[in-house]
Design a protein around this motif. Structure first.
Motif, PDB file in Angstrom:
ATOM      1  N   VAL A 119       0.832  -1.203   0.000  1.00 29.30           N
ATOM      2  CA  VAL A 119       0.000   0.000   0.000  1.00 29.30           C
ATOM      3  C   VAL A 119       0.868   1.255   0.000  1.00 29.30           C
ATOM      4  CG1 VAL A 119      -1.760   1.296   1.270  1.00 29.30           C
ATOM      5  CG2 VAL A 119      -1.832  -1.206   1.228  1.00 29.30           C
ATOM      6  N   CYS A 120       0.499   2.207  -0.847  1.00 31.83           N
ATOM      7  CA  CYS A 120       1.158   3.515  -0.903  1.00 31.83           C
ATOM      8  C   CYS A 120       0.111   4.607  -0.717  1.00 31.83           C
ATOM      9  CB  CYS A 120       1.859   3.718  -2.242  1.00 31.83           C
ATOM     10  SG  CYS A 120       3.136   2.495  -2.617  1.00 31.83           S
TER      11      CYS A 120
ATOM     12  N   LYS B  98      -2.737   9.064   8.781  1.00 28.25           N
ATOM     13  CA  LYS B  98      -3.720   9.975   9.356  1.00 28.25           C
ATOM     14  C   LYS B  98      -3.856  11.231   8.506  1.00 28.25           C
ATOM     15  CE  LYS B  98      -3.358   8.648  14.224  1.00 28.25           C
ATOM     16  NZ  LYS B  98      -3.063   9.127  15.601  1.00 28.25           N
ATOM     17  N   ASN B  99      -5.079  11.684   8.355  1.00 30.22           N
ATOM     18  CA  ASN B  99      -5.377  12.935   7.650  1.00 30.22           C
ATOM     19  C   ASN B  99      -4.792  12.982   6.240  1.00 30.22           C
ATOM     20  OD1 ASN B  99      -6.595  13.972  10.071  1.00 30.22           O
ATOM     21  ND2 ASN B  99      -4.543  14.420  10.834  1.00 30.22           N
ATOM     22  N   SER B 100      -4.821  11.864   5.567  1.00 28.69           N
ATOM     23  CA  SER B 100      -4.283  11.813   4.210  1.00 28.69           C
ATOM     24  C   SER B 100      -5.261  12.432   3.221  1.00 28.69           C
ATOM     25  CB  SER B 100      -4.023  10.358   3.809  1.00 28.69           C
ATOM     26  OG  SER B 100      -3.768  10.259   2.421  1.00 28.69           O
ATOM     27  N   PRO B 101      -4.766  13.245   2.280  1.00 31.86           N
ATOM     28  CA  PRO B 101      -5.637  13.748   1.225  1.00 31.86           C
ATOM     29  C   PRO B 101      -5.863  12.712   0.131  1.00 31.86           C
ATOM     30  CG  PRO B 101      -3.431  14.599   0.913  1.00 31.86           C
ATOM     31  CD  PRO B 101      -3.412  13.826   2.200  1.00 31.86           C
ATOM     32  N   GLY B 102      -5.087  11.609   0.183  1.00 25.45           N
ATOM     33  CA  GLY B 102      -5.230  10.556  -0.796  1.00 25.45           C
ATOM     34  C   GLY B 102      -4.439  10.821  -2.059  1.00 25.45           C
ATOM     35  N   PRO B 103      -4.532   9.899  -2.999  1.00 23.54           N
ATOM     36  CA  PRO B 103      -5.231   8.625  -2.891  1.00 23.54           C
ATOM     37  C   PRO B 103      -4.397   7.584  -2.141  1.00 23.54           C
ATOM     38  CG  PRO B 103      -4.131   8.744  -4.993  1.00 23.54           C
ATOM     39  CD  PRO B 103      -3.862  10.064  -4.310  1.00 23.54           C
ATOM     40  N   VAL B 104      -5.052   6.468  -1.800  1.00 22.28           N
ATOM     41  CA  VAL B 104      -4.352   5.264  -1.374  1.00 22.28           C
ATOM     42  C   VAL B 104      -4.346   4.327  -2.573  1.00 22.28           C
ATOM     43  CG1 VAL B 104      -4.519   3.196   0.075  1.00 22.28           C
ATOM     44  CG2 VAL B 104      -4.880   5.440   1.082  1.00 22.28           C
TER      45      VAL B 104
END
Length: 251
Positions: free
Chosen positions: A34-35, A86-92
């Motif tokens: 996962v990135c 945490k608080n990622s704007p993305g994407p995953v």
């Protein structure tokens, strides 16, 4: 290309993302990791990595060169539940692990033994790539380079830096087979000041944050090196020590 909207925490893709992020054994079994973030996505595409799936936060974005057929959209709350950051704007997004035989000759390498902080592992990958170090060799119980923290800390070097896994007994063979001197970074009276050695063609070993190098590994080496510090100083963080050593190797 259609993008599937997800709404449930029980969705199989959401559950799989969380498992890939949290379980090293499952990542290895699936050959996938996962990135997170647009920068890493751009790095992966530039390197030609195989993007297997993408989860967007609230809205999808057009990305040149992204032809992944498995793309999903999730509201913020569900995305944050699925994301390892945490608080990622993305994407995953998920990437296939690169599997290729490692037969190229090494001109130099940094060896990590049982370095267990994934952030340190990722930082060493990033620094090695920046300084032109040919290989990062992992031995012992090192943290997984494909853990989300290691991947993020690598700042894209995960897609570019050569990594070799070796058992303790293989290190001597690797050094001799590539015509390299094998050194141990150690706090000992026998260790030579790193500034006085020519490390141009060398493999230098750095130990874990708490224990340093094992005696077994140190005994395999041609010599020991030390980074000079002020009296009374504690030993350096593994990634910091490796960075100083790699600078000397590159210099």
């Amino acid at each position: 290309m259609s993008i599937e909207a997800l709404t449930s925490r029980k969705n199989q893709y959401i559950l799989r993302l969380r498992r890939l992020a949290g379980e090293a054994a499952f990542r290895r079994e699936e050959g996938e990791y996962v990135c997170d973030g647009m920068k890493l996505l751009g790095e992966a595409l530039e390197k030609g990595a195989e993007i297997r799936s993408v989860l967007w936060k609230e809205r999808a974005q057009g990305v040149e060169g992204l032809n992944c057929p498995r793309q999903y959209l999730a509201p913020a709350e569900l995305f944050d539940y699925a994301s390892p950051m945490k608080n990622s704007p993305g994407p995953v997004f998920t990437v296939a692990m690169e599997r290729r035989p490692d037969t190229e000759r090494l001109k130099n390498a940094i060896v990590l033994e049982t370095v267990q902080d994934p952030g340190n592992i990722g930082t060493v990958l990033r620094t090695a790539k920046a300084l032109g170090i040919d290989g990062v060799i992992l031995t012992g119980s090192c943290a997984d380079i494909y853990s989300p923290k290691a991947v993020r800390s690598s700042m894209g070097a995960i897609f570019r830096q050569r990594v070799i896994y070796a058992r303790l007994g293989q290190l001597r063979q690797l050094a001799e087979g590539n015509g390299l001197k094998l050194y141990a970074a150690a706090l000992s009276d026998r260790a030579e000041d790193i500034r006085r050695l020519d490390l141009k063609g060398a493999m230098v070993c750095v130990g874990s944050e708490g224990q340093g190098l094992s005696r077994e590994l140190t005994e395999l080496c041609d010599g020991e090196v030390i980074i000079p510090m002020e009296p009374g100083s504690e030993s350096l963080n593994a990634a910091v020590a490796a960075a100083i050593i790699m600078w000397e190797m590159a210099r």
